[in-house]
Design a protein around this motif. Structure first.
Motif, PDB file in Angstrom:
ATOM      1  N   PRO A 180     -12.304  -1.859   6.027  1.00 38.50           N
ATOM      2  CA  PRO A 180     -10.930  -2.982   4.986  1.00 38.50           C
ATOM      3  C   PRO A 180     -11.453  -3.147   3.654  1.00 38.50           C
ATOM      4  CG  PRO A 180     -11.241  -3.600   7.565  1.00 38.50           C
ATOM      5  CD  PRO A 180     -12.406  -2.818   7.326  1.00 38.50           C
ATOM      6  N   GLU A 181     -12.809  -3.666   3.512  1.00 40.05           N
ATOM      7  CA  GLU A 181     -13.213  -4.029   2.129  1.00 40.05           C
ATOM      8  C   GLU A 181     -13.248  -3.319   1.367  1.00 40.05           C
ATOM      9  OE1 GLU A 181     -17.002  -3.279   4.374  1.00 40.05           O
ATOM     10  OE2 GLU A 181     -14.890  -4.548   5.087  1.00 40.05           O
ATOM     11  N   GLU A 182     -13.268  -1.910   1.661  1.00 41.81           N
ATOM     12  CA  GLU A 182     -13.171  -0.720   0.640  1.00 41.81           C
ATOM     13  C   GLU A 182     -11.906  -0.365   0.206  1.00 41.81           C
ATOM     14  OE1 GLU A 182     -15.913   0.360  -0.435  1.00 41.81           O
ATOM     15  OE2 GLU A 182     -17.658   0.200   0.932  1.00 41.81           O
ATOM     16  N   ILE A 183     -10.770  -0.686   0.748  1.00 39.76           N
ATOM     17  CA  ILE A 183      -9.537  -0.420   0.320  1.00 39.76           C
ATOM     18  C   ILE A 183      -9.355   1.051   0.232  1.00 39.76           C
ATOM     19  CG2 ILE A 183      -7.614  -1.104  -1.157  1.00 39.76           C
ATOM     20  CD1 ILE A 183      -9.574  -3.314  -2.223  1.00 39.76           C
ATOM     21  N   GLY A 184      -9.666   1.987   1.155  1.00 44.53           N
ATOM     22  CA  GLY A 184      -9.876   3.389   1.050  1.00 44.53           C
ATOM     23  C   GLY A 184      -8.592   3.572   1.942  1.00 44.53           C
ATOM     24  N   GLY A 185      -8.539   5.125   1.983  1.00 41.53           N
ATOM     25  CA  GLY A 185      -7.312   5.675   2.570  1.00 41.53           C
ATOM     26  C   GLY A 185      -6.198   6.112   1.543  1.00 41.53           C
ATOM     27  N   LEU A 186      -5.529   6.996   2.023  1.00 41.43           N
ATOM     28  CA  LEU A 186      -4.618   7.520   0.997  1.00 41.43           C
ATOM     29  C   LEU A 186      -3.370   6.672   0.586  1.00 41.43           C
ATOM     30  CD1 LEU A 186      -4.008  11.342   1.972  1.00 41.43           C
ATOM     31  CD2 LEU A 186      -5.571  10.238   0.194  1.00 41.43           C
ATOM     32  N   LEU A 187      -3.024   5.793   1.656  1.00 37.02           N
ATOM     33  CA  LEU A 187      -2.113   4.981   1.309  1.00 37.02           C
ATOM     34  C   LEU A 187      -1.999   3.999   0.017  1.00 37.02           C
ATOM     35  CD1 LEU A 187       0.787   3.184   2.065  1.00 37.02           C
ATOM     36  CD2 LEU A 187      -0.904   1.892   3.077  1.00 37.02           C
ATOM     37  N   TYR A 188      -3.410   3.575  -0.185  1.00 37.30           N
ATOM     38  CA  TYR A 188      -3.859   2.946  -1.229  1.00 37.30           C
ATOM     39  C   TYR A 188      -4.052   3.787  -2.505  1.00 37.30           C
ATOM     40  CZ  TYR A 188      -3.057  -1.882   0.382  1.00 37.30           C
ATOM     41  OH  TYR A 188      -2.328  -3.128   0.588  1.00 37.30           O
ATOM     42  N   ASP A 189      -4.677   4.962  -2.356  1.00 35.80           N
ATOM     43  CA  ASP A 189      -5.089   5.760  -3.262  1.00 35.80           C
ATOM     44  C   ASP A 189      -4.103   6.671  -3.748  1.00 35.80           C
ATOM     45  OD1 ASP A 189      -6.566   7.507  -5.040  1.00 35.80           O
ATOM     46  OD2 ASP A 189      -7.445   8.868  -3.252  1.00 35.80           O
ATOM     47  N   LEU A 190      -3.461   7.634  -3.245  1.00 32.03           N
ATOM     48  CA  LEU A 190      -2.412   8.340  -3.874  1.00 32.03           C
ATOM     49  C   LEU A 190      -0.904   7.567  -3.492  1.00 32.03           C
ATOM     50  CD1 LEU A 190      -3.006  12.124  -2.364  1.00 32.03           C
ATOM     51  CD2 LEU A 190      -3.827  11.077  -4.498  1.00 32.03           C
ATOM     52  N   GLY A 191      -0.830   6.701  -2.511  1.00 39.53           N
ATOM     53  CA  GLY A 191       0.126   5.879  -2.631  1.00 39.53           C
ATOM     54  C   GLY A 191       0.551   5.065  -3.444  1.00 39.53           C
ATOM     55  N   SER A 192      -0.597   4.516  -4.199  1.00 41.08           N
ATOM     56  CA  SER A 192      -0.427   3.971  -5.362  1.00 41.08           C
ATOM     57  C   SER A 192       0.494   4.430  -6.518  1.00 41.08           C
ATOM     58  CB  SER A 192      -1.591   3.445  -5.888  1.00 41.08           C
ATOM     59  OG  SER A 192      -2.561   2.375  -5.004  1.00 41.08           O
ATOM     60  N   HIS A 193       0.163   5.870  -6.752  1.00 41.52           N
ATOM     61  CA  HIS A 193       0.894   6.552  -7.480  1.00 41.52           C
ATOM     62  C   HIS A 193       2.415   6.670  -7.222  1.00 41.52           C
ATOM     63  CE1 HIS A 193      -2.369   7.509  -9.918  1.00 41.52           C
ATOM     64  NE2 HIS A 193      -3.119   8.055  -9.092  1.00 41.52           N
ATOM     65  N   VAL A 194       2.614   7.335  -6.084  1.00 38.47           N
ATOM     66  CA  VAL A 194       4.139   7.479  -5.628  1.00 38.47           C
ATOM     67  C   VAL A 194       4.789   6.213  -5.640  1.00 38.47           C
ATOM     68  CG1 VAL A 194       3.472   9.755  -4.609  1.00 38.47           C
ATOM     69  CG2 VAL A 194       3.436   7.717  -3.251  1.00 38.47           C
ATOM     70  N   VAL A 195       4.605   5.181  -5.072  1.00 37.44           N
ATOM     71  CA  VAL A 195       5.265   4.016  -4.856  1.00 37.44           C
ATOM     72  C   VAL A 195       5.480   3.390  -6.297  1.00 37.44           C
ATOM     73  CG1 VAL A 195       5.063   1.632  -4.384  1.00 37.44           C
ATOM     74  CG2 VAL A 195       4.408   3.430  -2.603  1.00 37.44           C
ATOM     75  N   ASP A 196       4.411   3.483  -7.394  1.00 35.06           N
ATOM     76  CA  ASP A 196       4.786   2.849  -8.617  1.00 35.06           C
ATOM     77  C   ASP A 196       5.826   3.872  -9.469  1.00 35.06           C
ATOM     78  OD1 ASP A 196       3.759   1.406 -11.294  1.00 35.06           O
ATOM     79  OD2 ASP A 196       3.590   3.773 -11.825  1.00 35.06           O
ATOM     80  N   GLN A 197       5.714   5.190  -9.172  1.00 30.48           N
ATOM     81  CA  GLN A 197       6.667   6.046  -9.821  1.00 30.48           C
ATOM     82  C   GLN A 197       8.368   5.859  -9.175  1.00 30.48           C
ATOM     83  OE1 GLN A 197       5.176  10.104  -8.993  1.00 30.48           O
ATOM     84  NE2 GLN A 197       4.394  10.092 -11.092  1.00 30.48           N
ATOM     85  N   ALA A 198       8.430   5.487  -7.951  1.00 32.00           N
ATOM     86  CA  ALA A 198       9.477   5.161  -7.249  1.00 32.00           C
ATOM     87  C   ALA A 198      10.195   4.085  -8.059  1.00 32.00           C
ATOM     88  CB  ALA A 198       9.505   5.244  -5.816  1.00 32.00           C
ATOM     89  N   LEU A 199       9.217   2.738  -7.856  1.00 32.06           N
ATOM     90  CA  LEU A 199       9.694   1.684  -8.642  1.00 32.06           C
ATOM     91  C   LEU A 199      10.109   1.657  -9.956  1.00 32.06           C
ATOM     92  CD1 LEU A 199       7.052  -0.742  -7.184  1.00 32.06           C
ATOM     93  CD2 LEU A 199       9.396  -0.537  -6.365  1.00 32.06           C
ATOM     94  N   VAL A 200       9.365   2.522 -10.755  1.00 34.52           N
ATOM     95  CA  VAL A 200       9.711   2.773 -12.094  1.00 34.52           C
ATOM     96  C   VAL A 200      11.215   3.438 -12.284  1.00 34.52           C
ATOM     97  CG1 VAL A 200       9.289   4.126 -14.157  1.00 34.52           C
ATOM     98  CG2 VAL A 200       7.318   2.804 -13.110  1.00 34.52           C
ATOM     99  N   LEU A 201      11.389   4.323 -11.394  1.00 26.73           N
ATOM    100  CA  LEU A 201      12.697   5.107 -11.533  1.00 26.73           C
ATOM    101  C   LEU A 201      13.623   4.334 -11.048  1.00 26.73           C
ATOM    102  CD1 LEU A 201      11.542   8.601 -10.391  1.00 26.73           C
ATOM    103  CD2 LEU A 201      12.019   7.885 -12.825  1.00 26.73           C
ATOM    104  N   PHE A 202      13.274   3.814  -9.749  1.00 22.59           N
ATOM    105  CA  PHE A 202      14.999   3.095  -9.094  1.00 22.59           C
ATOM    106  C   PHE A 202      14.702   1.743  -9.016  1.00 22.59           C
ATOM    107  CE2 PHE A 202      14.184   7.679  -7.858  1.00 22.59           C
ATOM    108  CZ  PHE A 202      15.537   7.973  -8.426  1.00 22.59           C
TER     109      PHE A 202
END
Length: 363
Positions: A180-202
């Protein structure tokens, strides 16, 4: 601060020289007329040698503290944090307390609360704290924003975004660690990108549902994750991040009342940077070939010739650092604030809870 004179480049200290530091930040900093890469920190001798070879004259330190222990403005005007995720908060905090503006690679922190605490510290000190959300400057995202600004699709009903890869064998390292302390995995890696984009748009999100799996033998962290977001304005965003996708879907599929927009293929800038190419003033950068342009239309599939091609705006990662330089000098706005990063982390935390408990999470 040397960099207050607009004719003098800001002196940048880069913390970390792994993938993010060597492929993204260092080349973009070095290519900017507003910045100069003055120092790099890495405890890895091979990476230190690579940094010196790629950026002659750069000072290499073993520890981040060496960049500011002689005083906030003695050598540097800006710190860029590109070290592993688990170090982001501590390093950014130390740099801000030393009186230096800071850029942090995404994710800014492991939790929204930590992100907001960092934002409060930066505001208390009157310092810039910006988050490197480079995918806002992807060719496809810039093109989609233009289409929405022009109301080319009508009222948007559903936004589908995919950041998918085919990597059937884990590569290892902290990004794929299950600790858990590494904050690994795709949710926080690539998910940071797709969520940010969705919030910017909508805009803001009111509910989150997620499914998150560990698919590959030997993998520890999530490598196949889906998020369904409901925005306050009624738009539904369906977001996919995966390392186990044998057939890649469209990068974007955006459905409006009058038309839809479908775009395949990733922005070319990361591949270009990995190949050693660099943006140059006045040069061509981030342009997509015509065969990768998206298509807009209604009633037909773009794969069978439906719709009209839409020329992609060029990708523009250099614009992020140009905006950061202006913000440090007080002549422009912070391109990505810590509060925006905290809002994305609210969604990521809700998604993690939703996937773990199998529930819809209200925000």
């Amino acid at each position: 601060m040397t960099g207050t004179d607009p004719r003098t480049p800001l002196r940048v200290g880069l913390v970390g020289y792994g993938l993010a530091g060597s492929v993204f930040h260092a080349p973009l900093i070095a290519a900017s007329e507003d910045l100069v890469l003055a120092a790099v920190t890495t405890g890895n001798p091979e990476r230190a040698a690579e940094a010196r070879a790629a950026h002659p004259g750069v000072r290499v330190a073993a520890r981040p503290e060496e960049l500011w222990e002689r005083g906030a403005s003695a050598d540097l005007d800006l710190i860029v944090v590109a070290s592993p995720n688990k170090t982001h908060v501590a390093v950014a905090t130390a740099a801000l307390e030393a009186g230096l503006p800071v850029v942090v690679d995404k994710p800014l922190a492991g939790t929204a609360a930590e992100a907001r605490a960092l934002a409060a510290l930066a505001e208390e000190r009157g310092l810039l704290l910006s988050v490197f959300q480079n995918r806002r400057w992807d060719a496809d995202f810039r093109t989609l924003r233009r289409l929405l600004d022009e109301d080319a699709l009508g009222e948007v009903q559903r936004f589908e975004s995919r950041f998918e890869r085919w990597r059937p064998r884990p590569k290892g390292g902290w990004r794929e660690s299950g600790a858990p302390e590494e904050i690994g995995g795709l949710l926080y890696d690539l998910g940071s990108h797709v969520v940010d984009q969705a919030l910017v748009l909508f805009g803001p999100v009111v509910s989150v549902y997620a499914e998150s799996d560990v698919r590959r033998p030997g993998a520890e962290a999530d490598d196949d994750t889906f998020l369904a977001l409901t925005h306050a304005n009624g738009v539904r965003s369906h977001l996919y991040v995966s390392a186990t996708t044998a057939q890649l879907g469209p990068r974007f599929r955006v459905l409006g009342q009058r038309a839809g927009f479908v775009k395949y293929g990733l922005d070319p800038q990361e591949a270009a940077l990995r190949e050693g190419l660099r943006p140059e003033p006045g040069g061509v950068w981030g342009a997509e070939p015509e065969e990768l342009w998206g298509r807009i239309g209604a009633g037909e599939s773009p794969l069978t010739g439906g719709g009209t091609p839409v020329e992609s705006l060029p990708g523009d990662y250099p614009a992020y650092y140009a905006a950061v330089a202006a913000a440090v000098r007080g002549t422009g706005e912070n391109p990505v604030t810590a509060h925006e990063a905290a809002a994305a982390l609210d969604v990521l935390e809700a998604a993690r809870r939703s996937a773990r408990e199998g529930i819809l999470v209200k925000l």
